[in-house]
Write a protein that holds these residues in place. Structure first.
Motif: not given
Length: 293
Positions: A4-8, A19-20, A202-205
């Motif tokens: 998973v690369e910079g996933l929005y 940005g996961l 919150r959607g972030r790593l």
């Protein structure tokens, strides 16, 4: 391999995934953790091509799901223990899945045996318990003997024996070289099963680390003494982090031997000195609650 690369992903004004980036490697079980609304299920759906990313990439074996030639032989997924025809038997459901994916029908009996459903193959799925439907969802996921497995709350509805069975199966698959990504709220079970942990909020790593390293970060020394102020001062002077918890000092950053030396310097008598490892649940709450503030 899962990447998973910079996933929005945004739904209107709501950014569900922000940005996961993380990876899950072959031969291991990766626990994918986070509070409700953290973006876990949305991330899994993007990996499986069920939701289009707003940005970034979600790859399985280096490809988007839609680019896989025979996806059932590359990735197996169980996101919900639903979607079964209630009047169809487990065996018939799996036969239909095999025909749709171009898989040999010999796989049906193999996965029924592996998932513990061999004695209920002719029962209609509408009469299955939630735990039995979870087993059938997993049986469907592994029909194609995929090297990648993605599961969302697979322990939901399983009894203790079922959870023990699931743990053994996931470990067996990982040890056979499979990449296993498991989203779960049963942290105690993840702690016994996973090799690696990815925590989101919150959607972030929030954290991406081997489980042994993460839980190792939570090692604490608990000390009881009648001279807590003097000992705390000496330990802090030695670079330790010290906090009060009831009638004990909780110490991080030094070894037990340093506590003994500090006690000797200030003449403190120790009535208790114990090392305690924080469990995954405590670490998870500390990390996610801080992020949610």
């Amino acid at each position: 391999m899962i990447e998973v690369e910079g996933l929005y992903k945004s739904f209107g004004s709501v950014r569900a995934v922000d940005g996961l980036s993380f990876a899950a490697g072959a031969g291991s079980v990766t626990g994918f953790l986070g509070p409700n609304g953290a973006g876990k299920t949305t991330t899994l759906r993007m990996l499986l091509g069920l939701v289009a990313p707003s940005g970034g990439r979600a790859l399985i074996q280096g490809k988007r799901y839609s680019d896989l030639e025979r996806p059932a032989t590359v990735v197996g997924a169980a996101l919900e223990a639903t979607g079964f025809h209630p009047g169809r038997s487990a065996k018939d459901h799996l036969k239909v899945a095999c025909l749709a994916a171009g898989l040999p029908l010999t796989r049906v009996d193999a996965v029924l045996e592996l998932t513990g459903l061999a004695d209920a193959v002719d029962r209609r799925v509408g009469g299955y318990s939630l735990g039995m439907r979870q087993r059938l969802a997993l049986a469907t996921a592994i029909l194609g003997e995929p090297p990648v497995l993605i599961l969302d709350e697979p322990a939901n509805g399983l009894d203790p024996a079922g959870i023990h069975w699931l743990r053994a199966l996931l470990r067996h698959l990982a040890e056979s070289g499979c990449t296993v990504l498991v989203s779960s709220h049963v942290l105690s079970e993840v702690e016994q099963t996973a090799d690696h942990v990815v925590i989101v909020a919150r959607g972030r790593l929030v954290r991406d680390a081997p489980l042994s390293e993460l839980v190792g970060d939570g090692r604490e020394l608990r000390v009881r003494t009648e001279q807590p102020d003097e000992l705390a001062g000496a330990l802090e002077g030695a670079g330790a982090s010290v906090r009060r918890e009831d009638d004990r000092l909780v110490v991080n950053g030094v070894e037990a031997a340093e506590i003994g030396r500090a006690a000797l310097r200030v003449g403190a008598v120790l009535s208790e000195l114990a090392q305690e490892r924080s469990g995954l649940e405590k670490i998870f709450l500390e990390l996610t609650l801080e992020e949610m503030k």
